[in-house]
Write an enzyme that holds these catalytic residues in place. Structure first.
Site, short mmCIF file in Angstrom:
data_model
loop_
_atom_site.label_atom_id
_atom_site.label_comp_id
_atom_site.label_asym_id
_atom_site.label_seq_id
_atom_site.Cartn_x
_atom_site.Cartn_y
_atom_site.Cartn_z
N LYS A 1 0.86 -1.14 -0.02
CA LYS A 1 0.16 -0.07 0.10
C LYS A 1 0.86 1.22 -0.19
O LYS A 1 0.74 2.16 -0.88
CB LYS A 1 -0.94 -0.10 1.18
CG LYS A 1 -1.66 1.22 1.46
CD LYS A 1 -2.43 1.19 2.70
CE LYS A 1 -1.88 1.43 3.87
NZ LYS A 1 -1.49 2.89 4.30
N ASN A 2 1.81 1.18 0.85
CA ASN A 2 2.56 2.56 1.20
C ASN A 2 3.38 2.96 0.02
O ASN A 2 3.77 4.05 -0.37
CB ASN A 2 3.10 2.60 2.31
CG ASN A 2 2.25 2.69 3.51
OD1 ASN A 2 1.00 3.07 3.43
ND2 ASN A 2 2.79 2.36 5.12
N CYS B 1 -5.77 8.34 9.36
CA CYS B 1 -5.99 7.47 10.49
C CYS B 1 -5.72 8.51 11.53
O CYS B 1 -4.51 9.20 11.51
CB CYS B 1 -5.12 6.27 10.47
SG CYS B 1 -5.80 4.66 9.80
N ARG C 1 0.88 13.76 13.91
CA ARG C 1 1.55 13.41 12.51
C ARG C 1 1.73 15.03 11.79
O ARG C 1 0.71 15.44 10.90
CB ARG C 1 0.26 12.87 11.76
CG ARG C 1 0.25 11.43 12.25
CD ARG C 1 -0.36 10.39 11.25
NE ARG C 1 0.33 10.00 10.37
CZ ARG C 1 0.01 8.78 9.76
NH1 ARG C 1 -1.29 8.37 9.81
NH2 ARG C 1 0.77 8.04 8.77
N PRO C 2 2.66 15.77 12.24
CA PRO C 2 2.68 17.19 11.68
C PRO C 2 3.48 17.16 10.34
O PRO C 2 3.72 16.00 10.10
CB PRO C 2 3.71 17.79 12.75
CG PRO C 2 4.46 16.62 13.45
CD PRO C 2 3.36 15.55 13.35
N ASP D 1 5.68 19.57 9.55
CA ASP D 1 6.87 20.44 9.68
C ASP D 1 8.34 19.95 8.76
O ASP D 1 8.75 20.76 7.96
CB ASP D 1 7.36 20.84 11.06
CG ASP D 1 7.77 19.53 11.87
OD1 ASP D 1 6.76 18.56 11.57
OD2 ASP D 1 8.76 19.67 12.48
N LEU D 2 8.56 18.81 8.53
CA LEU D 2 9.84 18.14 8.04
C LEU D 2 9.46 18.24 6.43
O LEU D 2 10.48 18.57 5.61
CB LEU D 2 10.28 16.92 8.45
CG LEU D 2 10.23 16.72 9.97
CD1 LEU D 2 10.57 15.36 10.56
CD2 LEU D 2 11.69 17.78 10.22
N ASP E 1 3.36 -0.02 12.17
CA ASP E 1 2.43 -0.38 11.63
C ASP E 1 1.83 -2.00 11.84
O ASP E 1 0.90 -2.57 11.65
CB ASP E 1 2.44 -0.20 9.99
CG ASP E 1 2.06 1.02 9.58
OD1 ASP E 1 1.79 1.97 10.40
OD2 ASP E 1 2.39 1.34 8.35
N ARG F 1 -9.40 -0.10 3.63
CA ARG F 1 -8.43 0.84 3.36
C ARG F 1 -7.09 0.41 3.09
O ARG F 1 -6.26 0.85 2.16
CB ARG F 1 -8.24 1.86 4.50
CG ARG F 1 -9.52 2.83 4.91
CD ARG F 1 -9.06 3.79 5.59
NE ARG F 1 -7.65 4.66 5.39
CZ ARG F 1 -7.10 5.28 5.96
NH1 ARG F 1 -7.60 5.56 7.12
NH2 ARG F 1 -5.79 5.78 5.50
C1 UD1 Z 1 4.39 6.38 6.98
C2 UD1 Z 1 3.47 5.30 6.46
C3 UD1 Z 1 2.67 4.76 7.90
C4 UD1 Z 1 3.71 4.28 8.85
C5 UD1 Z 1 4.70 5.50 9.14
C6 UD1 Z 1 5.85 5.40 9.92
C7 UD1 Z 1 2.73 5.93 4.21
C8 UD1 Z 1 1.49 6.42 3.31
N1 UD1 Z 1 2.32 5.83 5.77
O1 UD1 Z 1 3.65 7.47 7.38
O2 UD1 Z 1 1.94 3.65 7.54
O3 UD1 Z 1 3.03 4.13 10.09
O4 UD1 Z 1 5.50 6.07 8.00
O5 UD1 Z 1 6.68 4.11 9.55
O6 UD1 Z 1 3.77 5.49 3.96
N2 UD1 Z 1 6.72 13.58 11.77
C9 UD1 Z 1 7.07 15.08 12.13
N3 UD1 Z 1 7.10 15.94 11.38
C10 UD1 Z 1 6.99 15.71 10.31
C11 UD1 Z 1 6.77 14.32 9.68
C12 UD1 Z 1 6.79 13.40 10.56
O7 UD1 Z 1 7.28 15.04 13.45
O8 UD1 Z 1 6.86 16.69 9.29
C13 UD1 Z 1 6.99 12.56 12.99
C14 UD1 Z 1 5.48 11.89 12.97
O9 UD1 Z 1 4.87 12.55 13.99
C15 UD1 Z 1 5.91 10.51 13.51
C16 UD1 Z 1 7.29 10.35 12.73
O10 UD1 Z 1 7.75 11.55 12.42
O11 UD1 Z 1 6.06 10.63 14.95
C17 UD1 Z 1 7.39 9.35 11.75
O12 UD1 Z 1 6.25 9.74 10.93
P1 UD1 Z 1 6.47 9.36 9.19
O13 UD1 Z 1 7.64 8.55 8.82
O14 UD1 Z 1 6.56 10.95 8.50
O15 UD1 Z 1 5.11 8.69 8.95
P2 UD1 Z 1 4.04 8.90 7.51
O16 UD1 Z 1 5.23 9.41 6.28
O17 UD1 Z 1 3.14 9.84 7.76
#
Ligand code: UD1
Length: 418
Positions: free
Chosen positions: A22-23, A117, A122-123, A125-126, A306, A398
């Site tokens: 999926k991802n 979900c 899930r910010p 900022d990065l 996950d 989903r």
């Molecule tokens: C992706 C996966 C999701 C999986 C997750 C972690 C997809 C579509 N989804 O989600 O299924 O659970 O990786 O393996 O690929 N964070 C920040 N700032 C940001 C972005 C992230 O602080 O700008 C934090 C998040 O809050 C979290 C951590 O970084 O604590 C990891 O998140 P991230 O790896 O970005 O997850 P997703 O890409 O949303």
């Protein structure tokens, strides 16, 4: 699929085939918007998240065709029409992955702030920091991200956390930028590698994916016809492995890359299950005695967040005290309260869950709160005595292709309740 009924108590036995990841598929579909011609993607899972993504792409003016056998073709427009609307974006967190390719190619994007979900803050900022470093201007107005860019220029970007989505967005935006982009502390997930391989098949120059430093050398043009097959879904495969052990059965999952499942395999072995890896399949046996384990979710190659809910479901039935530490998403323990309804003994304190295994869970009515919680409740239901009614089961559709049929093929009594 609002309600799923599971009648538990008998061990799962048999073989299932893993679907496409999926991802990886979601990211690759977003990246297809970079293509000047047509992209044909194979092994795309038939799941709701993909349907929503395809609707989003079509809404932006792409020609989308869904063929048989998991093949999808996408032909992006030469100019973006419309916007990524709230109605679709709110259903799919991964819609945020359109930001990088749309800014990178079309220099302009209007995207509703993503939903998905409810598993934590899930910010973004990065994502913003990375795209801004490349030269994009991003604003949030009235719930929409508005992005504009002139010429993007490669630069060095350090991620405070190895975010999967931020790594992918920056990689996609950098493909057509001028010069070299270096992403430091990049995510190393197999899905990031799959996206990089797809981008390279399209003529991009991405190196280092799978390590924590990814280098993207910008190119001027990409090729106009690409065929690509998505990797297998390690989380779906892991879910069937855990279900096999939780029911004290024997399950083979075929069509997998065993290396991608190493963290899950290691933890199942530590708990006393037998796991046999072949070239592209894994077999688990949960017929011997099982014992408690500690699990800490970490970025890849650590134990995947996950898979945390599913392993919790298993551990509720394993004698002894297990410990689960959730390091990625702060809200991922909601399933614990549903498992308690089934007789599980789980105590949650912040990011830590203490699980004391009980002899048998009892079937009852429970409610799924997110995709992986839904999967965990099926696992728990299959291991439990009697009938479990899972409400909000639409979450399953989903992310799990043919989930009811696949469990049935393993002998699980799982059906949708009309
Ligand atoms: C992706 C996966 C999701 C999986 C997750 C972690 C997809 C579509 N989804 O989600 O299924 O659970 O990786 O393996 O690929 N964070 C920040 N700032 C940001 C972005 C992230 O602080 O700008 C934090 C998040 O809050 C979290 C951590 O970084 O604590 C990891 O998140 P991230 O790896 O970005 O997850 P997703 O890409 O949303």
């Amino acid at each position: 699929m609002e309600r799923v009924v599971v009648v538990g108590g008998s061990p799962l036995r048999g073989t299932v085939r893993a679907s496409g990841a999926k991802n990886a598929a979601l990211a690759i579909l977003c990246a297809s918007m970079l293509c000047p011609g047509r992209v044909v993607i194979e092994n795309v899972p038939r799941i709701k998240d993909i349907e929503v993504m395809l609707e989003l792409l079509a809404g932006l003016g792409a020609q989308v065709q869904v063929h048989t056998d998991g093949k999808v073709s996408v032909e992006p427009p030469s100019r973006i029409r419309g916007e990524a609307s709230y109605n679709l974006v709110k259903q799919l967190r991964a819609s945020n992955l359109l930001l990088g390719p749309l800014v990178g190619r079309f220099r302009s994007v209007r995207l509703a702030l993503p939903g998905g979900c409810n598993i934590g803050a899930r910010p973004m900022d990065l994502h913003f920091k990375g795209l801004q470093a490349l030269g994009a201007t991003l604003d949030v107005r009235r719930g929409y991200i508005e992005g504009r860019a002139g010429i993007l220029r490669g630069t060095r970007i350090y991620l405070d956390l190895p975010s999967v989505g931020a790594t992918e967005n920056i990689m996609m935006a950098a493909v057509l930028a001028r010069g070299q982009t270096v992403i430091e502390n990049a995510a190393r997930e197999p899905e990031v590698v799959d996206l990089a391989n797809f981008l390279n098949a399209m003529g991009a120059r991405v190196r280092g994916a799978g390590t924590d430093v990814i280098k993207v050398d910008g190119v001027e043009n990409l090729v106009s016809e690409v065929h690509y097959a998505v990797i297998p879904d390690r989380i779906e495969a892991g879910t069937y492995m855990v279900a096999g052990v939780a029911t004290r059965g024997e399950v083979t999952v075929t069509g997998v890359i065993p290396r991608h499942l190493e963290a899950v395999t290691a933890k199942l072995r530590e708990a006393g299950a037998e796991v046999v890896e072949a070239e592209d399949s894994v077999t688990v046996r949960g017929t011997g005695p099982l014992g408690p384990i500690d699990v800490r979710t970490m970025p890849y190659p650590g134990f995947p967040t996950d898979m945390q809910s599913q392993i919790m479901a298993l551990l509720t039935t394993v004698p002894g005290t297990s410990l689960i530490v959730e390091n990625i998403f702060e809200n991922r323990f909601q399933v614990a309260y549903e498992l308690q309804r089934m007789g599980a003994r789980v105590r949650v304190e912040g990011r830590v869950a203490v699980v004391e295994g009980v002899e048998r869970l009892q079937g009852t009515s429970v409610r799924a709160t997110d995709l992986r919680a839904a999967a965990a409740l099926v696992v728990a239901g299959l291991a439990a005595e009697g009938r479990t009614e899972i409400h909000n089961a639409h979450y399953l559709a989903r992310g799990y292709e043919d989930v009811v049929a696949k469990f049935q093929a393993l002998g699980g009594e799982v059906r949708t309740d009309p």
